[in-house]
Design a protein around this motif. Structure first.
Motif, PDB file in Angstrom:
ATOM      1  N   VAL A 409       0.745  -1.221  -0.179  1.00 14.14           N
ATOM      2  CA  VAL A 409       0.129  -0.032  -0.108  1.00 14.14           C
ATOM      3  C   VAL A 409       1.074   1.165  -0.028  1.00 14.14           C
ATOM      4  CG1 VAL A 409      -1.890   1.031   1.262  1.00 14.14           C
ATOM      5  CG2 VAL A 409      -1.802  -1.251   1.409  1.00 14.14           C
ATOM      6  N   PHE A 410       0.327   2.248  -1.093  1.00 17.87           N
ATOM      7  CA  PHE A 410       1.100   3.398  -0.949  1.00 17.87           C
ATOM      8  C   PHE A 410       0.263   4.587  -0.487  1.00 17.87           C
ATOM      9  CE2 PHE A 410       4.259   1.638  -4.107  1.00 17.87           C
ATOM     10  CZ  PHE A 410       5.310   2.275  -3.715  1.00 17.87           C
ATOM     11  N   THR A 411       0.448   5.367   0.220  1.00 22.54           N
ATOM     12  CA  THR A 411      -0.129   6.907   0.448  1.00 22.54           C
ATOM     13  C   THR A 411       0.356   7.711  -0.799  1.00 22.54           C
ATOM     14  OG1 THR A 411       1.528   7.676   1.650  1.00 22.54           O
ATOM     15  CG2 THR A 411      -0.470   6.553   2.815  1.00 22.54           C
ATOM     16  N   TYR A 412      -0.683   8.295  -1.433  1.00 22.54           N
ATOM     17  CA  TYR A 412      -0.540   8.830  -2.704  1.00 22.54           C
ATOM     18  C   TYR A 412       0.635  10.065  -2.298  1.00 22.54           C
ATOM     19  CZ  TYR A 412      -0.930  12.846  -5.842  1.00 22.54           C
ATOM     20  OH  TYR A 412      -0.669  13.870  -6.858  1.00 22.54           O
ATOM     21  N   SER A 413       1.580  10.092  -3.155  1.00 24.78           N
ATOM     22  CA  SER A 413       2.634  11.025  -3.032  1.00 24.78           C
ATOM     23  C   SER A 413       2.406  12.046  -4.154  1.00 24.78           C
ATOM     24  CB  SER A 413       3.947  10.328  -3.321  1.00 24.78           C
ATOM     25  OG  SER A 413       5.092  11.121  -3.248  1.00 24.78           O
ATOM     26  N   HIS A 414       2.188  13.397  -3.647  1.00 25.94           N
ATOM     27  CA  HIS A 414       2.185  14.545  -4.408  1.00 25.94           C
ATOM     28  C   HIS A 414       3.265  14.917  -5.156  1.00 25.94           C
ATOM     29  CE1 HIS A 414       1.759  18.976  -5.301  1.00 25.94           C
ATOM     30  NE2 HIS A 414       0.467  18.696  -5.615  1.00 25.94           N
ATOM     31  N   GLU A 415       3.471  14.971  -6.261  1.00 24.12           N
ATOM     32  CA  GLU A 415       4.629  15.020  -7.359  1.00 24.12           C
ATOM     33  C   GLU A 415       4.353  16.095  -8.150  1.00 24.12           C
ATOM     34  OE1 GLU A 415       7.575  13.465  -6.635  1.00 24.12           O
ATOM     35  OE2 GLU A 415       6.317  12.491  -4.929  1.00 24.12           O
ATOM     36  N   GLU A 416       5.266  17.044  -8.033  1.00 25.35           N
ATOM     37  CA  GLU A 416       5.263  18.181  -9.075  1.00 25.35           C
ATOM     38  C   GLU A 416       5.645  17.805 -10.606  1.00 25.35           C
ATOM     39  OE1 GLU A 416       9.591  18.104  -7.416  1.00 25.35           O
ATOM     40  OE2 GLU A 416       7.648  17.893  -6.946  1.00 25.35           O
ATOM     41  N   GLY A 417       4.885  18.415 -11.264  1.00 24.67           N
ATOM     42  CA  GLY A 417       5.146  17.826 -12.937  1.00 24.67           C
ATOM     43  C   GLY A 417       4.385  16.793 -13.276  1.00 24.67           C
ATOM     44  N   THR A 418       3.553  16.460 -12.535  1.00 28.48           N
ATOM     45  CA  THR A 418       2.682  15.380 -12.808  1.00 28.48           C
ATOM     46  C   THR A 418       0.924  15.931 -12.975  1.00 28.48           C
ATOM     47  OG1 THR A 418       1.968  14.895 -10.518  1.00 28.48           O
ATOM     48  CG2 THR A 418       3.726  13.627 -11.530  1.00 28.48           C
ATOM     49  N   VAL A 419       0.144  15.077 -13.753  1.00 28.36           N
ATOM     50  CA  VAL A 419      -1.070  15.680 -13.788  1.00 28.36           C
ATOM     51  C   VAL A 419      -1.820  15.719 -12.316  1.00 28.36           C
ATOM     52  CG1 VAL A 419      -3.443  15.135 -14.974  1.00 28.36           C
ATOM     53  CG2 VAL A 419      -1.209  14.893 -16.270  1.00 28.36           C
ATOM     54  N   ALA A 420      -1.547  14.628 -11.806  1.00 31.15           N
ATOM     55  CA  ALA A 420      -2.340  14.640 -10.500  1.00 31.15           C
ATOM     56  C   ALA A 420      -1.885  15.537  -9.417  1.00 31.15           C
ATOM     57  CB  ALA A 420      -1.928  12.841  -9.921  1.00 31.15           C
ATOM     58  N   GLY A 421      -0.498  15.877  -9.634  1.00 32.37           N
ATOM     59  CA  GLY A 421      -0.290  16.891  -8.735  1.00 32.37           C
ATOM     60  C   GLY A 421      -0.871  18.504  -8.996  1.00 32.37           C
ATOM     61  N   ARG A 422      -1.475  18.230  -9.923  1.00 27.89           N
ATOM     62  CA  ARG A 422      -2.356  19.487 -10.296  1.00 27.89           C
ATOM     63  C   ARG A 422      -3.981  19.477 -10.151  1.00 27.89           C
ATOM     64  NH1 ARG A 422       0.891  19.369 -14.856  1.00 27.89           N
ATOM     65  NH2 ARG A 422      -0.631  18.661 -16.145  1.00 27.89           N
ATOM     66  N   MET A 423      -4.355  18.517  -9.674  1.00 23.56           N
ATOM     67  CA  MET A 423      -5.580  17.977  -9.389  1.00 23.56           C
ATOM     68  C   MET A 423      -6.111  18.585  -8.002  1.00 23.56           C
ATOM     69  SD  MET A 423      -6.322  14.093 -10.353  1.00 23.56           S
ATOM     70  CE  MET A 423      -6.133  13.440 -12.360  1.00 23.56           C
ATOM     71  N   ALA A 424      -7.411  18.919  -8.170  1.00 27.68           N
ATOM     72  CA  ALA A 424      -8.142  19.556  -6.969  1.00 27.68           C
ATOM     73  C   ALA A 424      -8.546  18.067  -6.039  1.00 27.68           C
ATOM     74  CB  ALA A 424      -9.429  20.313  -7.280  1.00 27.68           C
ATOM     75  N   ASP A 425      -9.252  18.408  -4.809  1.00 27.40           N
ATOM     76  CA  ASP A 425      -9.627  17.515  -3.800  1.00 27.40           C
ATOM     77  C   ASP A 425      -8.624  16.538  -3.405  1.00 27.40           C
ATOM     78  OD1 ASP A 425     -12.285  18.466  -4.774  1.00 27.40           O
ATOM     79  OD2 ASP A 425     -12.371  17.116  -6.439  1.00 27.40           O
ATOM     80  N   GLN A 426      -7.243  17.265  -3.003  1.00 24.65           N
ATOM     81  CA  GLN A 426      -6.289  16.662  -2.495  1.00 24.65           C
ATOM     82  C   GLN A 426      -6.739  15.899  -1.209  1.00 24.65           C
ATOM     83  OE1 GLN A 426      -3.095  15.966  -4.001  1.00 24.65           O
ATOM     84  NE2 GLN A 426      -3.527  16.706  -5.882  1.00 24.65           N
ATOM     85  N   VAL A 427      -6.382  14.888  -0.741  1.00 26.66           N
ATOM     86  CA  VAL A 427      -6.694  14.233   0.524  1.00 26.66           C
ATOM     87  C   VAL A 427      -5.600  14.466   1.664  1.00 26.66           C
ATOM     88  CG1 VAL A 427      -7.063  11.770   1.734  1.00 26.66           C
ATOM     89  CG2 VAL A 427      -7.781  12.391  -0.776  1.00 26.66           C
ATOM     90  N   PRO A 428      -5.747  14.873   2.602  1.00 28.86           N
ATOM     91  CA  PRO A 428      -5.120  15.070   3.895  1.00 28.86           C
ATOM     92  C   PRO A 428      -4.222  13.925   4.143  1.00 28.86           C
ATOM     93  CG  PRO A 428      -7.246  15.927   4.347  1.00 28.86           C
ATOM     94  CD  PRO A 428      -7.578  15.220   3.040  1.00 28.86           C
TER      95      PRO A 428
END
Length: 549
Positions: A409-428
């Motif tokens: 299991v990974f917890t999502y890692s916010h990475e600059e330069g990715t599409v997901a990194g620019r998404m709204a609704d980031q989880v705490p």
């Protein structure tokens, strides 16, 4: 012999390898190249003229580990061996190539993922640069001392200005780190490349391709590894044959996506006007490309007693032919590593995984139906942007129903330069960790039930070593598979006896369970054992009297 030749003859290098098995293969190839160039390899950092740090930059924790390793090496160098050159290679410099000198000015040289075979030249240049830096540092120190001794009075202002500009330029030239990074990596390992294995003697990783053509919204791998580049089947088989002749009992096939193997070869052959290469091999895809199924068939033909383990598959690229091939090849381990990442349809779409929930569920069932006794390992991500409580509950329920033998299991890692990194609704972060704990808790129950189902069964294991405190410790986190088990102490009963430590066919190196075996047996050989107990994740067994050939 020239003075330069004498210095090169006695150069020593140490290497620190971080990250995944694919990175480890790169480190092995670099060690091989260094040895062929006459550079000695040492495990003692205090004796090294150069320290090479092969880095990872996959997620935040990997970047932190890489930076910490570099800074620790700087501190060690400054306190113990000041003339030592530091060389940072791999994914971190590839990803952050624009800012390296500002990020880590203490480093002498940086190289990306494309410069594996050029490491010897880079070591020599870095050692020379370090010597120049020390001389410049000494010169500046002497100048400052003279200024202090003269009471701060130097030449007139015009002369100081006249001499300062060249000195400043010289300092900038001397102190600037070397940077050797190809923007678009093209490197592919080959069987002829010198390689010094860093794994135990009895198993090896066999990289069948480099790079990745997927564009998952959360992932930076295509940015740092480039497009997919598959090795030819002939080259892979040649290396496998050499590894088996060297005593390897387990070949672990790796790539960013092993199931996409061969798709790029036709494109490359056309570009290189060599379309006929490999056409004589059976099992080519409809477009003339070799496939993973074909490759497994060729490896199955090699003589010897060994396992073939396939890692890093993608659920979008499995075929009926591949499933049938695994079922029909006894040397291929009944083990499937297939990261699904999630099961909720919306999250899969936002991840750009090119799969739907019904496809994943159907594929898993098809694999279980066709390959009796197969163990399925998967990896999932919790806390992806937009993952609601309901999305997570779907994933948790699916894990309960699918009953994966192995799960990370990974917890999502916010990475600059990715599409997901620019998404709204980031989880705490706190919520991500809570969801991870819930999944791991459920998986521990499943793992214990599966371990209990082995009681009384006779299985074949590959003996890894004799029991020791180090062998009893098992990592709870893997840089490429996430959190893989809830930490817990090994029972005192196991620690109080002499045990062998082995792995079964359904346990990959470093990440999966172990089999603690009572008795004596050669390390690196297969043994038949009977399971007499278990822990949450591991088995306890005793040797059978008959040895399986």
């Amino acid at each position: 012999m020239s003075e330069l030749g004498k210095r090169e003859k006695h150069l020593r290098a140490a290497i620190i390898s971080l990250g995944c098995a694919k990175n480890l293969v790169d480190s092995e190839l670099m060690v091989g190249a260094l040895l062929c160039a006459g550079i000695e390899i040492t495990n003692d950092q205090a004796r090294a003229d150069a320290v090479i740090i092969n880095t990872c930059a996959f997620i935040k924790s990997a970047k932190t580990e890489s930076i910490d390793a570099v800074l620790e090496a700087v501190d060690f160098r400054d306190s113990r061996r000041r003339r030592q050159a530091l060389i940072v290679v791999g994914c971190f410099p590839q990803r952050y190539r624009e800012n390296l000198a500002a990020l880590l000015p203490e480093v002498e040289a940086f190289a990306g993922t494309d410069e594996v075979g050029k490491i010897a030249d880079l070591v020599r240049e870095a050692v020379a640069l370090r010597a120049m830096r020390l001389r410049e540092e000494s010169r500046l120190s002497r100048g400052a001392q003279r200024t202090r001794e003269s009471g701060g009075h130097g030449p007139d202002r015009a002369r100081r200005r006249q001499h300062r500009e060249p000195a400043t330029e010289m300092k900038r030239t001397v102190l600037t780190p070397l940077v050797m990074i190809n923007r678009w990596p093209e490197y592919i390992p080959c069987a002829d490349a010198p390689r010094f294995r860093l794994t135990p003697h009895h198993y090896a990783y066999l990289k069948i391709a480099e790079g990745c053509d997927h564009r998952c919204s959360f992932c930076v791998i295509p940015q740092v590894r480039g497009r997919q580049r598959s090795r030819t089947p002939e080259d892979i088989v040649a290396e496998a044959r050499a590894l088996i002749a060297d005593g390897v009992r387990e070949l672990n096939l790796i790539a960013q996506d092993t199931t996409a193997y061969g798709r790029d070869i036709v494109r490359r052959r056309a570009r290189e006007a060599a379309a006929a290469t490999g056409a004589a091999l059976a099992g080519l895809g409809a477009d003339g490309a070799p496939t993973l199924a074909m490759l497994l068939g060729e490896l199955q033909k090699l003589p010897g007693d060994f396992w073939i383990r396939v890692l890093y598959t993608h659920p979008a690229h499995w075929t009926d032919e591949l499933i049938k091939t695994i079922a029909n090849c006894p040397k291929v381990a009944r083990y499937v590593d297939i990261p699904i990442q999630h099961i909720n349809d919306l999250i899969l779409h936002r991840m750009r995984r090119d799969t739907r929930p019904e496809h994943i569920a159907g594929l898993l069932q098809k694999i279980r139906d066709a390959i009796p006794g197969v163990a399925i390992r998967t990896t999932v991500i919790v806390g992806f942007p937009g993952e609601t409580d309901q999305c997570f509950k779907e994933l948790l329920e699916f894990v309960k129903c699918a009953r994966f033998e192995r799960l990370g299991v990974f917890t999502y890692s916010h990475e600059e330069g990715t599409v997901a990194g620019r998404m709204a609704d980031q989880v705490p972060e706190k919520e991500k960790r809570r969801r991870m704990r819930l999944l791991l808790r459920e998986q521990r129950k499943i793992a214990r039930d599966i371990a209990a189902s082995f009681l009384g069964r006779r299985i074949r294991v590959l003996i890894e070593g004799n029991g020791s405190n180090d062998m009893f410790r098992h990592a709870a986190f893997s840089s490429e598979h996430g959190s893989i088990r809830i930490p817990g102490a090994i029972s005192s009963e196991i620690q109080q006896h002499d045990w062998l430590v082995g792995r079964s066919e359904i346990d990959a190196p470093d990440i999966d369970g172990r089999v603690y075996v009572r008795g004596k047996w050669p390390v690196g050989e297969f043994a038949n054992v009977r399971v007499i107990g278990h822990t949450d994740y591991d088995l306890v067994a005793e040797l059978e009297t008959a040895r399986q050939s």
